[in-house]
Enzyme design. Structure first.
Site, PDB file in Angstrom:
ATOM      1  CB  CYS A  73      -0.917   0.007   1.222  1.00 51.17           C
ATOM      2  SG  CYS A  73      -1.889   1.529   1.374  1.00 51.17           S
ATOM      3  CB  CYS A  79      -3.220   4.888   6.172  1.00 50.15           C
ATOM      4  SG  CYS A  79      -4.723   4.064   6.753  1.00 50.15           S
ATOM      5  CB  CYS A  82      -1.833  -2.032   7.459  1.00 56.48           C
ATOM      6  SG  CYS A  82      -3.365  -2.461   6.625  1.00 56.48           S
ATOM      7  CB  CYS A 163      -8.377   0.156   1.685  1.00 56.22           C
ATOM      8  SG  CYS A 163      -7.765  -0.667   3.154  1.00 56.22           S
ATOM      9  CD  GLN A 288     -15.947 -11.354  14.831  1.00 56.02           C
ATOM     10  OE1 GLN A 288     -15.062 -10.625  14.406  1.00 56.02           O
ATOM     11  NE2 GLN A 288     -15.975 -11.751  16.087  1.00 56.02           N
ATOM     12  CE1 TYR A 317     -19.244  -9.273  28.564  1.00 59.32           C
ATOM     13  CE2 TYR A 317     -18.456 -11.501  28.935  1.00 59.32           C
ATOM     14  CZ  TYR A 317     -18.614 -10.207  29.369  1.00 59.32           C
ATOM     15  OH  TYR A 317     -18.140  -9.833  30.602  1.00 59.32           O
ATOM     16  CD  GLU A 338     -24.174  -8.206  23.714  1.00 58.20           C
ATOM     17  OE1 GLU A 338     -23.911  -7.087  24.188  1.00 58.20           O
ATOM     18  OE2 GLU A 338     -23.303  -9.064  23.444  1.00 58.20           O
ATOM     19  CG  ASP A 387     -16.349 -13.408  21.348  1.00 55.34           C
ATOM     20  OD1 ASP A 387     -15.259 -12.857  21.588  1.00 55.34           O
ATOM     21  OD2 ASP A 387     -16.872 -13.423  20.218  1.00 55.34           O
ATOM     22  CB  CYS A 414     -10.536  -9.466  20.502  1.00 59.25           C
ATOM     23  SG  CYS A 414     -11.362  -8.403  21.715  1.00 59.25           S
TER      24      CYS A 414
END
Length: 459
Positions: A73, A79, A82, A163, A288, A317, A338, A387, A414
């Site tokens: 890129c 940016c 990434c 992108c 996702q 969650y 949730e 999660d 995550c």
């Protein structure tokens, strides 16, 4: 030690932080430097000094790491989306696996954890994998209309309609929108004056179905977009266009979407699949962003749950029910909880369109809903799946899980740091880590997902 601000120093980068900054030491004093990779020998200028560490700006790479590549890129550095695109994908995978292992050892106190970790589950093709994009619309310093992404920690737009981690079709969509805005003199929103009309363009792409949503976020209503029918006609020429929506956001806020949507053409949503499960996705739905790797992640969670059709499972969650429905394929009964009502509304729709009658969803805090349900039914779960968001599980929820004593806990995370913290608490008395799998869902960023199986020590 004689060091001062603006001094140029020679560093060898030894590691990378979870935010993508390289770490090197000068006379034993650590410095954090953006845009560097492990193994680089660099010249950097000191920008900030703290008591035990400092920050520096990359001046030049004197001897590049063997793992450094030229980012494909052209605006990768400006940016900043990434953060490790300049690191070879092989080294990215190694870095992420080590990041999870390191947190479980250092924060969780788990020795020999590497033996329980599977090889990283990575992408075959780490490009054009994101199914959702949000492009701010504005002007460059010469007054030209542009679309792109905000540079890191700023609201300055780096122009980029192509992108390399987003769906390829976005470039054509943005070209049509920018051309329409120029032709009919449609203004872009100015955050400083809070004037102008078009704020963002949001796109969603169904990677399995091929359905595409385009959502214009405007500082007003759809009727204020002059000759909107012209834009609709242009967008309809793109194969797969299913939904064109105008979202109203007149607030002085960093939040991208407002609460009101008007569908100006097509459906209110698109549909897509993760594995065999079909989902309806609106402009505000949580879904996702990497469907290929999400299937890998959820399949691994289902594998770790070890269901034979007799189990009762709680999915805490649960969001829009993505994991819940995967589990429902093999469980006797799944309960999802949730706190966000709109997500539960979506979850119930998704259960219905897939024909699942062994799933029930609740709105509220898991640590409140689950004990109340147990008091009413007396049903203990065999398996609990969590999660949580990046901050990890609420401490009250962890205490609730420990009281329920499920045979297995499947923890989808995550953030390896909060995963390690929570697993440490769960494993102090009753549980042990049996397996862990690292899944790369966000190539070229430092983010990493993982699935961990915890089992009762006497089970």
């Amino acid at each position: 030690m004689d060091i001062k601000k603006n001094q140029e120093i020679l560093l060898t980068i030894e590691d990378i932080t979870k935010d993508g900054e390289g770490i090197g030491k000068y006379q034993g004093f650590p410095f954090f430097v953006k845009d560097t990779v492990i193994g680089d020998e660099i010249i950097a200028a000191i920008t900030k000094l703290k008591k035990n560490y400092g920050y520096a700006r990359l001046i030049s790479v004197e001897n590049p790491s063997a793992d450094r590549i030229s980012p494909p890129c052209p605006v990768a550095r400006q940016c900043g989306g990434c953060k490790i695109q300049q690191l070879s994908y092989e080294k990215q995978k190694e870095f992420k696996w080590n990041q999870v292992a390191g947190c479980l050892k250092r924060i969780g106190g788990f020795s020999g954890i590497e033996e329980k970790m599977e090889p990283i589950l990575a992408m075959e093709d780490p490009w054009h994998y994101r199914n959702k994009a949000q492009f701010p619309i504005g002007y460059d310093k010469n007054g030209n209309l542009v679309a792109g992404f905000y540079a890191g920690r700023t609201h300055s737009i780096v122009p980029n309609t192509n992108c390399l981690i987003q769906a390829k079709v976005n470039e054509e969509i943005l070209e049509h929108i920018l051309s329409y805005m120029k032709e009919y003199k449609i203004s872009a929103y100015d955050e400083k004056t809070q004037k102008g009309l078009v704020r963002h363009v949001l796109t969603r792409v169904g990677f399995v179905t091929g359905e595409i949503m385009v959502c214009l976020v405007v500082n007003g209503k759809a009727k204020q977009l002059r000759n909107l029918s012209s834009l609709v006609e242009r967008l309809q020429t793109i194969e797969g266009i299913t939904s064109i929506i105008v979202n109203t956001n007149k607030e002085n806020t960093n939040r991208i979407l407002g609460t009101d949507c008007e569908t100006v053409w097509g459906k209110d949503y698109i549909e897509d699949y993760i594995g065999e499960i079909r989902y309806q996705i609106g402009p505000m739905s949580f879904y996702q962003v990497n469907p290929q790797q999400t299937k890998v992640l959820y399949s691994k969670a289902l594998e770790y749950a070890q269901l034979d059709g007799s189990e009762t499972v709680w999915d805490m969650y649960c969001g829009i029910g993505t994991i819940s429905l995967f589990l429902a394929q093999k469980a006797k009964q799944v309960y999802g909880v949730e706190i966000i009502k709109e997500a539960i509304d979506d979850a119930r729709v998704n259960a219905k369109i897939n024909g699942f009658d062994n799933v029930e969803f609740f709105v509220g805090k898991a640590e409140e809903v689950v004990p109340e349900h147990y008091k009413e039914t007396g049903i203990d779960p065999d398996v609990v799946v969590v999660d949580p968001p990046r901050k990890g599980c609420d401490s009250a929820l962890l205490e609730t899980i420990l009281k329920m004593e499920p045979k297995r806990i499947v923890y989808v995370s995550c953030d390896p740091a909060t995963l390690a913290r929570d697993c440490k608490l769960l494993c102090e008395e009753k549980y042990q880590i049996v397996k862990a799998a690292v899944v790369d869902q966000f190539a070229h960023s430092t983010h990493v997902e993982c699935v961990t199986l915890l089992q009762k020590k006497n089970g």
